[in-house]
Design a protein around this motif. Structure first.
Motif, PDB file in Angstrom:
ATOM      1  N   PHE A  20      -3.888  -3.651 -13.064  1.00 47.68           N
ATOM      2  CA  PHE A  20      -2.773  -2.755 -13.371  1.00 47.68           C
ATOM      3  C   PHE A  20      -1.640  -2.933 -12.372  1.00 47.68           C
ATOM      4  O   PHE A  20      -0.457  -2.962 -12.753  1.00 47.68           O
ATOM      5  CB  PHE A  20      -3.248  -1.297 -13.363  1.00 47.68           C
ATOM      6  CG  PHE A  20      -3.790  -0.828 -14.677  1.00 47.68           C
ATOM      7  CD1 PHE A  20      -2.957  -0.276 -15.631  1.00 47.68           C
ATOM      8  CD2 PHE A  20      -5.145  -0.944 -14.969  1.00 47.68           C
ATOM      9  CE1 PHE A  20      -3.456   0.161 -16.849  1.00 47.68           C
ATOM     10  CE2 PHE A  20      -5.659  -0.517 -16.174  1.00 47.68           C
ATOM     11  CZ  PHE A  20      -4.814   0.035 -17.120  1.00 47.68           C
ATOM     12  N   LEU A  21      -1.984  -3.048 -11.089  1.00 44.60           N
ATOM     13  CA  LEU A  21      -0.952  -3.192 -10.064  1.00 44.60           C
ATOM     14  C   LEU A  21      -0.173  -4.484 -10.236  1.00 44.60           C
ATOM     15  O   LEU A  21       1.067  -4.499 -10.166  1.00 44.60           O
ATOM     16  CB  LEU A  21      -1.602  -3.139  -8.676  1.00 44.60           C
ATOM     17  CG  LEU A  21      -0.653  -3.254  -7.482  1.00 44.60           C
ATOM     18  CD1 LEU A  21       0.333  -2.102  -7.478  1.00 44.60           C
ATOM     19  CD2 LEU A  21      -1.437  -3.297  -6.185  1.00 44.60           C
ATOM     20  N   LEU A  22      -0.870  -5.592 -10.460  1.00 44.38           N
ATOM     21  CA  LEU A  22      -0.190  -6.876 -10.622  1.00 44.38           C
ATOM     22  C   LEU A  22       0.720  -6.882 -11.840  1.00 44.38           C
ATOM     23  O   LEU A  22       1.856  -7.366 -11.784  1.00 44.38           O
ATOM     24  CB  LEU A  22      -1.229  -7.996 -10.729  1.00 44.38           C
ATOM     25  CG  LEU A  22      -1.982  -8.360  -9.445  1.00 44.38           C
ATOM     26  CD1 LEU A  22      -3.061  -9.389  -9.740  1.00 44.38           C
ATOM     27  CD2 LEU A  22      -1.010  -8.893  -8.387  1.00 44.38           C
ATOM     28  N   VAL A  23       0.234  -6.329 -12.946  1.00 40.03           N
ATOM     29  CA  VAL A  23       1.056  -6.303 -14.158  1.00 40.03           C
ATOM     30  C   VAL A  23       2.285  -5.430 -13.951  1.00 40.03           C
ATOM     31  O   VAL A  23       3.410  -5.803 -14.316  1.00 40.03           O
ATOM     32  CB  VAL A  23       0.228  -5.810 -15.361  1.00 40.03           C
ATOM     33  CG1 VAL A  23       1.128  -5.559 -16.565  1.00 40.03           C
ATOM     34  CG2 VAL A  23      -0.844  -6.829 -15.712  1.00 40.03           C
ATOM     35  N   SER A  24       2.095  -4.250 -13.355  1.00 38.13           N
ATOM     36  CA  SER A  24       3.221  -3.333 -13.182  1.00 38.13           C
ATOM     37  C   SER A  24       4.239  -3.845 -12.176  1.00 38.13           C
ATOM     38  O   SER A  24       5.421  -3.507 -12.248  1.00 38.13           O
ATOM     39  CB  SER A  24       2.710  -1.956 -12.747  1.00 38.13           C
ATOM     40  OG  SER A  24       2.073  -2.035 -11.480  1.00 38.13           O
ATOM     41  N   TRP A  25       3.802  -4.680 -11.230  1.00 41.30           N
ATOM     42  CA  TRP A  25       4.697  -5.134 -10.162  1.00 41.30           C
ATOM     43  C   TRP A  25       5.321  -6.490 -10.459  1.00 41.30           C
ATOM     44  O   TRP A  25       6.477  -6.731 -10.103  1.00 41.30           O
ATOM     45  CB  TRP A  25       3.929  -5.184  -8.841  1.00 41.30           C
ATOM     46  CG  TRP A  25       4.826  -5.327  -7.641  1.00 41.30           C
ATOM     47  CD1 TRP A  25       5.075  -6.460  -6.920  1.00 41.30           C
ATOM     48  CD2 TRP A  25       5.605  -4.299  -7.038  1.00 41.30           C
ATOM     49  NE1 TRP A  25       5.949  -6.203  -5.900  1.00 41.30           N
ATOM     50  CE2 TRP A  25       6.299  -4.884  -5.943  1.00 41.30           C
ATOM     51  CE3 TRP A  25       5.788  -2.946  -7.297  1.00 41.30           C
ATOM     52  CZ2 TRP A  25       7.153  -4.148  -5.123  1.00 41.30           C
ATOM     53  CZ3 TRP A  25       6.636  -2.221  -6.485  1.00 41.30           C
ATOM     54  CH2 TRP A  25       7.305  -2.816  -5.415  1.00 41.30           C
ATOM     55  N   LEU A  26       4.570  -7.382 -11.077  1.00 46.29           N
ATOM     56  CA  LEU A  26       5.030  -8.762 -11.196  1.00 46.29           C
ATOM     57  C   LEU A  26       5.417  -9.174 -12.618  1.00 46.29           C
ATOM     58  O   LEU A  26       6.240 -10.073 -12.788  1.00 46.29           O
ATOM     59  CB  LEU A  26       3.938  -9.723 -10.684  1.00 46.29           C
ATOM     60  CG  LEU A  26       3.516  -9.560  -9.218  1.00 46.29           C
ATOM     61  CD1 LEU A  26       2.398 -10.531  -8.886  1.00 46.29           C
ATOM     62  CD2 LEU A  26       4.706  -9.781  -8.285  1.00 46.29           C
ATOM     63  N   ALA A  27       4.828  -8.551 -13.627  1.00 46.28           N
ATOM     64  CA  ALA A  27       5.064  -8.999 -15.004  1.00 46.28           C
ATOM     65  C   ALA A  27       6.409  -8.510 -15.531  1.00 46.28           C
ATOM     66  O   ALA A  27       6.956  -7.512 -15.061  1.00 46.28           O
ATOM     67  CB  ALA A  27       3.941  -8.514 -15.908  1.00 46.28           C
ATOM     68  N   GLY A  28       6.915  -9.225 -16.507  1.00 47.88           N
ATOM     69  CA  GLY A  28       8.154  -8.838 -17.165  1.00 47.88           C
ATOM     70  C   GLY A  28       7.939  -7.686 -18.123  1.00 47.88           C
ATOM     71  O   GLY A  28       6.799  -7.297 -18.425  1.00 47.88           O
TER      72      GLY A  28
END
Length: 255
Positions: free
Chosen positions: A171-179
């Motif tokens: 969740f953290l990676l998607v919310s921080w890095l994903a478009g």
């Protein structure tokens, strides 16, 4: 050299002071702002992906770990909200779990705590669907991350810690890095999974009880606490999960 050193030390704090406050409003706007809903085909594709995880037995054996996180997290959260002392949560590789809290072994607090497990995934999915219908995609992802981090503090076994760290890290990676498009697809897939995955455990419990198993299930504990037949508590679990799926599904589909 003295003049150069003085100049460097005076400009560095100014640079930091200028960037940190400037970043905070951007961060706040990102958290509280709205994001556009994905195209209908994305919503339907994420629904299909969730069905693939929930319906076939093979994928469900693995994906059910996420439902167990929500189930035990529901027990733990309601225990705290009703004034009980939460002592620990364990998550096991067979997708079972255990939440231990201290307090009176009877009364409303204990009843609500026991009832929270099977209803938590569906109610979390319903809340997530409401956020997505309002365009709060980033807020949903960050709220999920915060809840998982809070739960991690109470995990008392290695497997449980690993599953919560992996889930929260995703969740953290998607919310921080994903478009934005990837964030939207991930959020919709996660909410569909909670809504659909919240339905299956109650049917599994019903089947186990029909075979004479699961004698110490949440429904049976609630029956002993309230003197209401376990079958009626099972009916409540079904009613909450199916109603949440119907209502949340309408929000996600924009109906």
């Amino acid at each position: 050299m003295d003049s150069s050193t003085s100049s460097t030390s005076s400009t560095s704090p100014t640079h930091l002071a200028g960037t940190v406050p400037a970043a905070l409003p951007d961060l706040w706007d990102r958290l509280t702002g709205t994001q556009p809903a994905p195209d209908l085909w994305v919503v339907l594709a994420t629904l299909a992906a969730a069905l693939v995880l929930v319906v076939p037995h093979g994928p469900w054996r693995i994906a059910r770990n996420a439902i167990t996180i929500a189930h035990e997290g529901g027990h733990g959260l309601v225990a705290l909200l009703t004034g009980r002392t939460l002592t620990g949560i364990r998550l096991h590789s067979d997708t079972s779990g255990l939440t231990v809290s201290r307090g009176k072994p009877y009364g409303l607090g204990m009843i609500l705590t026991a009832a929270a497990g099977y209803t938590a995934p569906s109610l979390l999915g319903l809340g997530g669907a409401a956020l997505l219908a309002a365009g709060r995609i980033t807020l949903l992802l960050w709220a999920a991350t915060a809840l998982l981090l809070a739960m991690l503090v109470m995990i008392r076994n290695a497997y449980g810690a690993l599953t919560v760290v992996l889930t929260g890290g995703t969740f953290l990676l998607v919310s921080w890095l994903a478009g934005p498009q990837v964030q939207a697809a991930f959020a919709y897939a996660g909410v569909w999974f909670l809504l659909l995955g919240g339905v299956r455990p109650a049917f599994e419990l019903q089947a186990k009880r029909a075979r004479g198993g699961a004698g110490d299930s949440d429904a049976d504990q609630l029956s002993r606490l309230t003197h209401v037949p376990a079958g009626l508590w099972l009916f409540l679990f079904h009613a909450v999960s199916l109603s949440s799926l119907a209502g949340g599904g309408r929000w996600l589909l924009g109906l």
